[in-house]
Design a protein around this motif. Structure first.
Motif, PDB file in Angstrom:
ATOM      1  N   GLU A 140      62.704  -8.904  16.499  1.00 12.08           N
ATOM      2  CA  GLU A 140      63.170  -9.373  17.542  1.00 12.08           C
ATOM      3  C   GLU A 140      62.678 -10.416  17.782  1.00 12.08           C
ATOM      4  O   GLU A 140      62.800 -11.217  18.963  1.00 12.08           O
ATOM      5  CB  GLU A 140      62.848  -7.821  18.756  1.00 12.08           C
ATOM      6  CG  GLU A 140      62.843  -8.092  20.167  1.00 12.08           C
ATOM      7  CD  GLU A 140      64.439  -8.645  20.705  1.00 12.08           C
ATOM      8  OE1 GLU A 140      64.707  -8.886  21.415  1.00 12.08           O
ATOM      9  OE2 GLU A 140      65.141  -7.752  20.019  1.00 12.08           O
ATOM     10  N   ARG A 143      64.060 -13.232  16.910  1.00 13.93           N
ATOM     11  CA  ARG A 143      65.171 -13.464  16.935  1.00 13.93           C
ATOM     12  C   ARG A 143      65.317 -14.433  19.175  1.00 13.93           C
ATOM     13  O   ARG A 143      65.210 -15.453  19.413  1.00 13.93           O
ATOM     14  CB  ARG A 143      65.856 -12.198  17.913  1.00 13.93           C
ATOM     15  CG  ARG A 143      67.467 -12.926  18.428  1.00 13.93           C
ATOM     16  CD  ARG A 143      68.045 -10.610  17.987  1.00 13.93           C
ATOM     17  NE  ARG A 143      67.924  -9.953  16.792  1.00 13.93           N
ATOM     18  CZ  ARG A 143      67.580  -9.443  16.864  1.00 13.93           C
ATOM     19  NH1 ARG A 143      66.986  -8.953  17.860  1.00 13.93           N
ATOM     20  NH2 ARG A 143      67.629  -8.513  15.688  1.00 13.93           N
ATOM     21  N   ARG A 144      63.770 -14.096  19.306  1.00 13.64           N
ATOM     22  CA  ARG A 144      63.464 -14.651  20.387  1.00 13.64           C
ATOM     23  C   ARG A 144      62.899 -16.228  20.153  1.00 13.64           C
ATOM     24  O   ARG A 144      63.608 -16.738  21.072  1.00 13.64           O
ATOM     25  CB  ARG A 144      62.672 -13.698  21.318  1.00 13.64           C
ATOM     26  CG  ARG A 144      62.171 -13.753  22.641  1.00 13.64           C
ATOM     27  CD  ARG A 144      61.093 -12.401  23.261  1.00 13.64           C
ATOM     28  NE  ARG A 144      61.033 -11.121  22.956  1.00 13.64           N
ATOM     29  CZ  ARG A 144      60.203 -11.015  21.928  1.00 13.64           C
ATOM     30  NH1 ARG A 144      58.768 -11.686  22.882  1.00 13.64           N
ATOM     31  NH2 ARG A 144      59.806 -10.046  21.517  1.00 13.64           N
ATOM     32  N   THR A 146      63.874 -18.011  18.375  1.00 14.57           N
ATOM     33  CA  THR A 146      64.858 -18.887  18.159  1.00 14.57           C
ATOM     34  C   THR A 146      66.208 -18.847  19.235  1.00 14.57           C
ATOM     35  O   THR A 146      66.589 -20.109  19.175  1.00 14.57           O
ATOM     36  CB  THR A 146      65.879 -18.017  16.740  1.00 14.57           C
ATOM     37  OG1 THR A 146      65.353 -17.386  15.671  1.00 14.57           O
ATOM     38  CG2 THR A 146      67.317 -19.256  16.931  1.00 14.57           C
ATOM     39  N   GLN A 147      65.979 -18.049  20.196  1.00 19.10           N
ATOM     40  CA  GLN A 147      66.886 -18.562  21.535  1.00 19.10           C
ATOM     41  C   GLN A 147      65.841 -19.267  21.949  1.00 19.10           C
ATOM     42  O   GLN A 147      66.916 -20.117  23.106  1.00 19.10           O
ATOM     43  CB  GLN A 147      67.336 -16.696  22.079  1.00 19.10           C
ATOM     44  CG  GLN A 147      68.353 -15.718  21.351  1.00 19.10           C
ATOM     45  CD  GLN A 147      68.071 -14.502  22.085  1.00 19.10           C
ATOM     46  OE1 GLN A 147      67.168 -14.545  22.928  1.00 19.10           O
ATOM     47  NE2 GLN A 147      69.284 -13.976  21.373  1.00 19.10           N
ATOM     48  N   GLU A 148      64.728 -19.244  22.760  1.00 18.52           N
ATOM     49  CA  GLU A 148      64.628 -19.933  22.697  1.00 18.52           C
ATOM     50  C   GLU A 148      64.049 -21.554  22.436  1.00 18.52           C
ATOM     51  O   GLU A 148      64.327 -22.558  23.303  1.00 18.52           O
ATOM     52  CB  GLU A 148      63.119 -19.542  23.033  1.00 18.52           C
ATOM     53  CG  GLU A 148      62.031 -17.979  24.078  1.00 18.52           C
ATOM     54  CD  GLU A 148      60.945 -18.187  24.073  1.00 18.52           C
ATOM     55  OE1 GLU A 148      60.349 -18.652  23.544  1.00 18.52           O
ATOM     56  OE2 GLU A 148      60.480 -16.853  24.361  1.00 18.52           O
ATOM     57  N   GLU A 150      66.819 -22.925  21.102  1.00 22.22           N
ATOM     58  CA  GLU A 150      68.277 -23.499  20.933  1.00 22.22           C
ATOM     59  C   GLU A 150      68.018 -23.546  22.160  1.00 22.22           C
ATOM     60  O   GLU A 150      68.601 -24.798  22.610  1.00 22.22           O
ATOM     61  CB  GLU A 150      69.043 -22.332  20.942  1.00 22.22           C
ATOM     62  CG  GLU A 150      69.026 -21.541  19.007  1.00 22.22           C
ATOM     63  CD  GLU A 150      70.044 -20.787  18.932  1.00 22.22           C
ATOM     64  OE1 GLU A 150      70.557 -19.883  19.868  1.00 22.22           O
ATOM     65  OE2 GLU A 150      70.414 -20.785  17.598  1.00 22.22           O
ATOM     66  N   ALA A 151      67.690 -23.295  23.588  1.00 19.00           N
ATOM     67  CA  ALA A 151      67.971 -23.047  24.586  1.00 19.00           C
ATOM     68  C   ALA A 151      67.204 -24.564  25.373  1.00 19.00           C
ATOM     69  O   ALA A 151      67.073 -25.404  25.601  1.00 19.00           O
ATOM     70  CB  ALA A 151      66.981 -22.271  25.273  1.00 19.00           C
TER      71      ALA A 151
END
Length: 159
Positions: A140, A143-144, A146-148, A150-151
């Protein structure tokens, strides 16, 4: 050895960082501890010949000991070199040790070394009171992150 640019506060030269610790554990509290070293070990630490693999700290009575911290032997001092992974005593104030005794006895808490640095000529260790992460927590977190990332990239491209 980690570069001097990573030193952080002035007067602090970062020698080595335990990069797996923040992934494997959830850090609850950090402490600064002195490290009892022999002469040749100090030279090896200054040269950055330190390995944190499987290093941990343990309370033994009223003392805190660091286990499995690998400090490579200093070549010119072959006669006086000690065992590279010998237990090393950590120097903490009595009140800090008393507080740790109560906290470590809680379920799942452990003492993990985070980084090793030199300050005013002395080897210091950042010690963390931490709780082990489960595999799904680690996933988790990745994943978090990686999302940050990409944002942030999308925001940069959008400008």
């Amino acid at each position: 050895m980690v570069g001097a640019g990573d030193a952080g506060p002035p007067g602090r030269l970062l020698i080595s960082r335990n990069r797996k610790a923040r992934h494997e554990y959830e850090v609850i509290e950090t402490l600064e501890a002195g490290l009892v070293l022999r002469g040749p070990e100090v030279k090896s630490v200054r040269a950055g010949k330190v390995g944190f693999k499987d290093a941990f700290a343990r309370l033994e009575g009223t003392e805190v000991w660091l286990h499995n911290l690998h400090i490579s032997p200093y070549e010119p001092a072959t006669h006086w070199n000690a065992d590279p992974e010998r237990p090393r005593k950590l120097l903490l104030k009595r009140a800090e040790i008393r507080r740790l005794i109560g906290r470590v006895e809680e379920k799942g808490l452990t003492l993990v070394p985070l980084d090793l640095y030199m300050r005013r000529g002395y080897a210091k260790l950042t010690l963390a009171l931490a709780r082990g992460r489960k595999l799904y927590d680690k996933r988790e977190k990745l994943r978090r992150r990686t999302q940050e990332r990409e944002a942030r990239r999308a925001m940069r491209r959008g400008r």
